[in-house]
Design a protein around this motif. Structure first.
Motif, PDB file in Angstrom:
ATOM      1  N   LYS A 308      -4.645  19.546  -4.053  1.00 44.16           N
ATOM      2  CA  LYS A 308      -4.939  19.750  -2.626  1.00 44.16           C
ATOM      3  C   LYS A 308      -4.411  18.629  -1.755  1.00 44.16           C
ATOM      4  CE  LYS A 308      -9.185  19.406  -1.073  1.00 44.16           C
ATOM      5  NZ  LYS A 308     -10.618  19.673  -0.776  1.00 44.16           N
ATOM      6  N   THR A 309      -4.217  17.441  -2.335  1.00 43.52           N
ATOM      7  CA  THR A 309      -3.746  16.301  -1.542  1.00 43.52           C
ATOM      8  C   THR A 309      -2.233  16.296  -1.355  1.00 43.52           C
ATOM      9  OG1 THR A 309      -3.451  14.842  -3.475  1.00 43.52           O
ATOM     10  CG2 THR A 309      -5.648  14.917  -2.469  1.00 43.52           C
ATOM     11  N   THR A 310      -1.518  17.147  -2.069  1.00 44.94           N
ATOM     12  CA  THR A 310      -0.057  17.120  -2.013  1.00 44.94           C
ATOM     13  C   THR A 310       0.468  17.835  -0.784  1.00 44.94           C
ATOM     14  OG1 THR A 310       0.215  19.177  -3.287  1.00 44.94           O
ATOM     15  CG2 THR A 310      -0.010  17.126  -4.537  1.00 44.94           C
ATOM     16  N   ASP A 311       1.651  17.416  -0.349  1.00 40.05           N
ATOM     17  CA  ASP A 311       2.296  18.080   0.786  1.00 40.05           C
ATOM     18  C   ASP A 311       2.633  19.528   0.438  1.00 40.05           C
ATOM     19  OD1 ASP A 311       2.169  15.752   2.278  1.00 40.05           O
ATOM     20  OD2 ASP A 311       4.187  15.080   1.683  1.00 40.05           O
ATOM     21  N   PHE A 313       1.031  21.578  -1.504  1.00 36.47           N
ATOM     22  CA  PHE A 313      -0.162  22.421  -1.427  1.00 36.47           C
ATOM     23  C   PHE A 313      -0.502  22.735   0.024  1.00 36.47           C
ATOM     24  CE2 PHE A 313      -4.694  23.251  -1.209  1.00 36.47           C
ATOM     25  CZ  PHE A 313      -4.927  24.061  -2.307  1.00 36.47           C
ATOM     26  N   GLN A 314      -0.474  21.715   0.878  1.00 35.98           N
ATOM     27  CA  GLN A 314      -0.796  21.928   2.289  1.00 35.98           C
ATOM     28  C   GLN A 314       0.186  22.893   2.930  1.00 35.98           C
ATOM     29  OE1 GLN A 314      -3.565  20.841   3.575  1.00 35.98           O
ATOM     30  NE2 GLN A 314      -4.124  19.655   1.763  1.00 35.98           N
ATOM     31  N   GLN A 315       1.447  22.775   2.571  1.00 33.20           N
ATOM     32  CA  GLN A 315       2.463  23.687   3.106  1.00 33.20           C
ATOM     33  C   GLN A 315       2.240  25.104   2.594  1.00 33.20           C
ATOM     34  OE1 GLN A 315       6.125  21.833   1.913  1.00 33.20           O
ATOM     35  NE2 GLN A 315       5.841  20.057   3.268  1.00 33.20           N
ATOM     36  N   THR A 316       1.820  25.199   1.330  1.00 36.40           N
ATOM     37  CA  THR A 316       1.531  26.525   0.760  1.00 36.40           C
ATOM     38  C   THR A 316       0.381  27.186   1.488  1.00 36.40           C
ATOM     39  OG1 THR A 316       2.300  25.817  -1.424  1.00 36.40           O
ATOM     40  CG2 THR A 316       0.872  27.753  -1.330  1.00 36.40           C
ATOM     41  N   VAL A 317      -0.699  26.435   1.735  1.00 39.39           N
ATOM     42  CA  VAL A 317      -1.840  26.989   2.454  1.00 39.39           C
ATOM     43  C   VAL A 317      -1.440  27.400   3.859  1.00 39.39           C
ATOM     44  CG1 VAL A 317      -4.119  26.464   3.411  1.00 39.39           C
ATOM     45  CG2 VAL A 317      -3.522  25.692   1.111  1.00 39.39           C
ATOM     46  N   GLU A 318      -0.624  26.578   4.509  1.00 37.08           N
ATOM     47  CA  GLU A 318      -0.181  26.897   5.869  1.00 37.08           C
ATOM     48  C   GLU A 318       0.632  28.177   5.892  1.00 37.08           C
ATOM     49  OE1 GLU A 318       2.356  24.866   9.548  1.00 37.08           O
ATOM     50  OE2 GLU A 318       1.790  23.676   7.797  1.00 37.08           O
ATOM     51  N   LEU A 355     -10.952  25.275   3.840  1.00 41.38           N
ATOM     52  CA  LEU A 355      -9.655  25.260   4.500  1.00 41.38           C
ATOM     53  C   LEU A 355      -9.375  26.565   5.252  1.00 41.38           C
ATOM     54  CD1 LEU A 355      -7.537  23.702   1.595  1.00 41.38           C
ATOM     55  CD2 LEU A 355      -8.408  22.526   3.611  1.00 41.38           C
TER      56      LEU A 355
END
Length: 431
Positions: A308-311, A313-318, A355
């Motif tokens: 969850k802390t990786t870029d 992962f955040q891009q995937t969620v976005e 999230l």
């Protein structure tokens, strides 16, 4: 790009190591360390280093759900040691007959699961009966894990009213009840149950036609001669769990499950105490089982906390939350992917809901519809080979290999829930 490669590579390695038999307590943090290294996360220095991040995910899940796992495991072990589970299972088999061995196992798992017995404990409790029935029916034993899983983690685990935590986690984040959208949930459960059982029967019949038969093993559980309680003494505690959870879910939220399972445990003891063969042993085994079950899940949740802390992962969620079209589809895809990354329905929900929950609620999505979609979607891609329940059921309980048993289990615990998810989304869109 390095972040994405590390995330995908860490997940792929976790799946491979799990299939090869490595313990999740070793495999999950090891693969999480690879993800951390490829994403520049410090291992020991700083506030958000690898150790603190991994352990916050690990311990956070245990802190939230330990009592549910513990009481569920004790409930299941007491059902087993007192003979209540065997009595109830025999009653089901007696009504259905040995010719319907698979259906009897699925029905027993469904009743126990929907009655509040932990998914892991259901597998431990039903496995001896499953071996006996498959032996009498001369069916290939490699389908036992799939049969148990189908009755436990598909149409019952994520259905409205289910006491399993996969149906209760959304109540904490969405302010809903465990009976959210029960009308659609009922239809979807019927679809999954009917289609899944047809597919299971088709796979087993095909294997039998190809010459596969039951093979005995030295470690097979031996049938014991003992006095059993009435089946009703196993059924009443299940009703207590359902009734108490329904009565107090508005007042106590997810903590109503503690009250419900506690009530079920006390009722089980009161009705069947004289039938216990080793009460102290059941407590010890139940406690150990709870620790193993929640530990396996928490280990993978820790991996998810690092992911969850990786870029990437955040891009995937976005990307997932920006999927054009109906918001429920975006929510379903987001939760499915995160549950797949973490290898856990409950762990995936615990990571995904903070999230994506507020995002979709702000867009005007009905909380009850979102609850049901999140619950069902979490129970699909979570069942990849590294899932704690999958590993425990195939290897520790049924003594099979992923190579022999995972194919049928994947069909029933991944594909069937995805079909149910599509049906749920369709029903919500239409009605």
């Amino acid at each position: 790009m390095i972040s994405l490669i590390g995330l995908i590579g860490g997940l792929a390695l976790l799946i491979v190591l799990t299939i090869r038999g490595m313990n999740l307590f070793i495999a999950a943090p090891f693969c999480a360390a690879i993800v951390a290294a490829t994403n520049g996360l410090a291992f020991f220095t700083g506030d958000a280093n690898f150790v603190t991040t991994y352990m916050s995910g690990f311990t956070g899940f245990i802190a939230s759900w330990f009592f549910m796992f513990l009481l569920g495991a004790l409930f299941g072990k007491f059902m087993e040691d007192s003979g209540a589970a065997e009595s109830l299972a025999r009653w089901i088999v007696g009504k259905l007959g040995f010719k319907h061995a698979m259906f009897a196992i699925v029905a027993a798992c469904a009743i126990l699961t929907y009655g509040g017995v932990s998914l892991f404990v259901v597998a431990f409790s039903v496995y001896p009966m499953a071996v006996s029935l498959f032996k009498d029916a001369d069916l290939p034993r490699r389908f036992i894990p799939a049969t148990i899983a189908f009755g436990s983690v598909t149409f019952t685990m994520t259905s409205a009213g289910s006491p399993e935590i996969q149906n209760w986690i959304p109540t904490k984040h969405l302010g809903t009840s465990p009976f959210a959208a029960w009308e659609v949930s009922l239809v979807v459960a019927i679809i999954m149950a009917v289609f899944g059982y047809w597919w299971l029967s088709r796979m087993v019949n095909k294997a039998v036609k190809n010459g596969e038969r039951f093979t005995t093993r030295p470690e097979d559980p031996k049938q014991k001669t003992r006095d059993l309680p009435s089946p009703i003494t196993g059924f009443i505690p299940l009703l207590v769990v359902l009734f108490v959870s329904f009565l107090f879910h508005d007042s106590f939220g997810q903590y109503a499950l503690i009250l419900a399972l506690g009530g079920g445990v006390l009722m089980l003891i009161a009705l069947n105490f004289k039938y216990f063969t080793n009460f102290a042993g059941a407590i010890n085994l139940g406690t150990t089982g709870a620790l193993v079950a929640i530990g396996n899940t928490a280990a993978v949740v820790g991996f998810g906390a690092i992911a969850k802390t990786t870029d990437a992962f955040q891009q995937t969620v976005e990307v997932m939350t920006q999927i054009p079209g109906n918001e429920l589809i975006g929510a379903a895809v987001a939760v499915s992917v995160i549950a797949g990354l973490t290898g856990s329905a409950s762990g995936g929900q615990a990571i995904a809901l903070p999230l994506v929950g507020p995002h979709y609620i702000d867009q005007g999505v009905d909380p009850e519809e979102l609850h049901r979609i999140v619950s069902i979607s979490s129970g699909a891609l979570d069942s990849l080979p590294h899932n704690g329940y999958v590993v425990t059921t195939i290897r520790a309980i049924c003594h099979e290999t992923h190579k022999a048993a995972y194919g049928p289990m994947a069909a029933l615990t991944v594909i069937v829930p995805l079909i149910g998810l599509a049906a749920a989304i369709g029903l919500f869109i239409l009605f």
